[in-house]
Design an enzyme around this catalytic site. Structure first.
Site, PDB file in Angstrom:
ATOM      1  N   ASN A  12       0.882  -1.177   0.000  1.00 34.25           N
ATOM      2  CA  ASN A  12       0.000   0.000   0.000  1.00 34.25           C
ATOM      3  C   ASN A  12       0.917   1.224   0.000  1.00 34.25           C
ATOM      4  OD1 ASN A  12      -1.778   2.063   0.529  1.00 34.25           O
ATOM      5  ND2 ASN A  12      -2.293   1.393   2.608  1.00 34.25           N
ATOM      6  N   LYS A  45       0.255   4.273  -0.376  1.00 32.39           N
ATOM      7  CA  LYS A  45      -0.368   5.498   0.160  1.00 32.39           C
ATOM      8  C   LYS A  45      -0.067   6.679  -0.771  1.00 32.39           C
ATOM      9  CE  LYS A  45      -0.229   3.358   4.661  1.00 32.39           C
ATOM     10  NZ  LYS A  45      -0.138   3.473   6.117  1.00 32.39           N
ATOM     11  N   HIS A  71      -9.537   1.175   4.701  1.00 32.20           N
ATOM     12  CA  HIS A  71      -8.269   1.396   5.417  1.00 32.20           C
ATOM     13  C   HIS A  71      -8.518   2.335   6.597  1.00 32.20           C
ATOM     14  CE1 HIS A  71      -4.226   2.664   6.402  1.00 32.20           C
ATOM     15  NE2 HIS A  71      -3.808   1.570   5.792  1.00 32.20           N
ATOM     16  N   GLU A  84      -6.904   4.701   7.804  1.00 30.52           N
ATOM     17  CA  GLU A  84      -6.660   6.131   7.562  1.00 30.52           C
ATOM     18  C   GLU A  84      -7.896   6.771   6.940  1.00 30.52           C
ATOM     19  OE1 GLU A  84      -2.928   5.706   5.447  1.00 30.52           O
ATOM     20  OE2 GLU A  84      -1.979   5.132   7.335  1.00 30.52           O
ATOM     21  N   GLU A  89      -5.447  -4.825  10.497  1.00 34.32           N
ATOM     22  CA  GLU A  89      -4.439  -3.796  10.717  1.00 34.32           C
ATOM     23  C   GLU A  89      -4.746  -3.046  12.004  1.00 34.32           C
ATOM     24  OE1 GLU A  89      -2.387  -2.662   6.768  1.00 34.32           O
ATOM     25  OE2 GLU A  89      -4.136  -1.386   6.997  1.00 34.32           O
ATOM     26  N   GLY A 133       2.423   2.326  10.744  1.00 33.81           N
ATOM     27  CA  GLY A 133       3.383   3.413  10.587  1.00 33.81           C
ATOM     28  C   GLY A 133       4.070   3.811  11.880  1.00 33.81           C
ATOM     29  N   SER A 175       3.414  -2.098  10.343  1.00 31.22           N
ATOM     30  CA  SER A 175       4.863  -2.154  10.588  1.00 31.22           C
ATOM     31  C   SER A 175       5.478  -3.519  10.290  1.00 31.22           C
ATOM     32  CB  SER A 175       5.191  -1.693  12.019  1.00 31.22           C
ATOM     33  OG  SER A 175       4.760  -0.347  12.208  1.00 31.22           O
ATOM     34  N   GLY A 207       2.848  -1.034   4.298  1.00 31.44           N
ATOM     35  CA  GLY A 207       2.897   0.392   3.992  1.00 31.44           C
ATOM     36  C   GLY A 207       4.328   0.831   3.762  1.00 31.44           C
ATOM     37  N   GLY A 208       4.953   1.355   4.808  1.00 31.81           N
ATOM     38  CA  GLY A 208       6.296   1.932   4.703  1.00 31.81           C
ATOM     39  C   GLY A 208       7.304   1.047   3.982  1.00 31.81           C
TER      40      GLY A 208
HETATM   41  P1  PGA Z   1       2.822   0.338   7.686  1.00 32.96           P
HETATM   42  O1  PGA Z   1       1.368   0.555   7.016  1.00 32.96           O
HETATM   43  O2  PGA Z   1       3.376  -0.950   7.100  1.00 32.96           O
HETATM   44  O3  PGA Z   1       3.622   1.529   7.270  1.00 32.96           O
HETATM   45  O4  PGA Z   1       2.614   0.245   9.138  1.00 32.96           O
HETATM   46  C1  PGA Z   1       0.482  -0.507   6.816  1.00 32.96           C
HETATM   47  C2  PGA Z   1      -0.796   0.000   6.204  1.00 32.96           C
HETATM   48  O5  PGA Z   1      -1.255   1.085   6.560  1.00 32.96           O
HETATM   49  O6  PGA Z   1      -1.392  -0.665   5.336  1.00 32.96           O
END
Ligand code: PGA
Length: 253
Positions: free
Chosen positions: A9, A11, A95, A97, A167, A173, A212, A233-234
């Site tokens: 992802n 983002k 998601h 967010e 999640e 994050g 993470s 994500g990251g």
């Molecule tokens: P992250 O994000 O791996 O940076 O924690 C995961 C996500 O939001 O899908």
């Protein structure tokens, strides 16, 4: 045994050039296992060009969001039909967010889930609790409410092509990953909740963990019986990091 899915992802990151470079880097190091599937979910503007790059490859393409509406006066929105036409296979819905920042309710998420299915695309339904909810021992109740909103609206059979991503909001994050045992607890809860509606859907569905995930914690998570991959994500923003997670999955098949 279920196959692994490792999904990136991205983002709201990158540029046209960076997206192309990242995609090339991933394509150059794809695991050679039929049981590990890789997916990238770049920002909308890059989907069309990347779809052409991915044609004929094993790397799948997905979007990060979609409108629940089919067409019409919804300025700034993108429909599932448009995503299908451009070459997407998956769409992330719900998601955290978007739930938190854009006020997406579970009912809206359910409508998006159905919009994705109506175009023959595969929804990745995200669920997860906040830190306050976990500390108040509300995790199971929060997950049940998020899941039931979709199950009630769409029916258990609609999960045939769907993926679920657990999640925990506190792990996204933050560098603070759920332990494999914490994640497994919730994953098995999700599978049991689905099984109470349809055993068939529950045993087949891929449930991803997100929050993470990195190359060095992926094996521990992916070893758990109900964790079928990750939503990253990251660590999906660098080909080497993303491929390290894919390699962790490949080492387990
Ligand atoms: P992250 O994000 O791996 O940076 O924690 C995961 C996500 O939001 O899908």
């Amino acid at each position: 045994m279920r196959d692994f899915l490792v999904a990136g992802n991205w983002k709201m990151n990158g540029s046209a050039a960076a997206s192309a470079e990242l995609t090339d880097g991933i394509l150059a190091g794809m695991p050679q296992s039929d049981a590990v599937h890789l997916l990238i979910c770049p920002p909308y503007p890059y989907l069309g060009e990347l779809a052409q790059k991915l044609a004929g490859t094993a790397l799948s393409l997905g979007a990060q969001n979609v409108s629940q509406h089919e067409s019409g006066a919804y300025t700034g929105e993108v429909s599932a039909g448009m995503l299908r036409e451009i070459g997407c296979e998956y769409v992330i819905v719900g998601h955290s967010e978007r739930r938190a920042m854009m006020g997406e309710s579970s009912e809206i998420v359910a409508a998006k889930f159905m919009a994705v299915l109506s175009e023959g695309l595969k929804p990745i339904l995200c669920v997860g609790e906040s830190l306050e909810e976990r500390e108040a021992e509300q995790t199971a109740a929060v997950i049940d409410a998020q899941l039931n909103a979709v199950l009630d609206a769409a029916g258990a059979e609609s999960f045939e092509t769907a993926v679920i991503a657990y999640e925990p909001v506190w792990a996204i994050g933050t560098g603070r990953t759920a332990s494999p045992e914490q994640a497994q607890d919730v994953h098995s809860h999700i599978r049991a909740a689905l099984a109470s509606r349809s055993e068939k859907m529950a045993s087949a569905i891929q449930i991803l963990y997100g929050g993470s995930v990195k190359g060095d914690n992926a094996v521990g998570l992916f070893t758990m019986p109900d964790i079928d991959g990750g939503l990253i994500g990251g660590a999906s923003l660098k080909a080497a990091d993303f491929l390290a997670i894919a390699a962790a999955a490949a080492s387990l098949v």
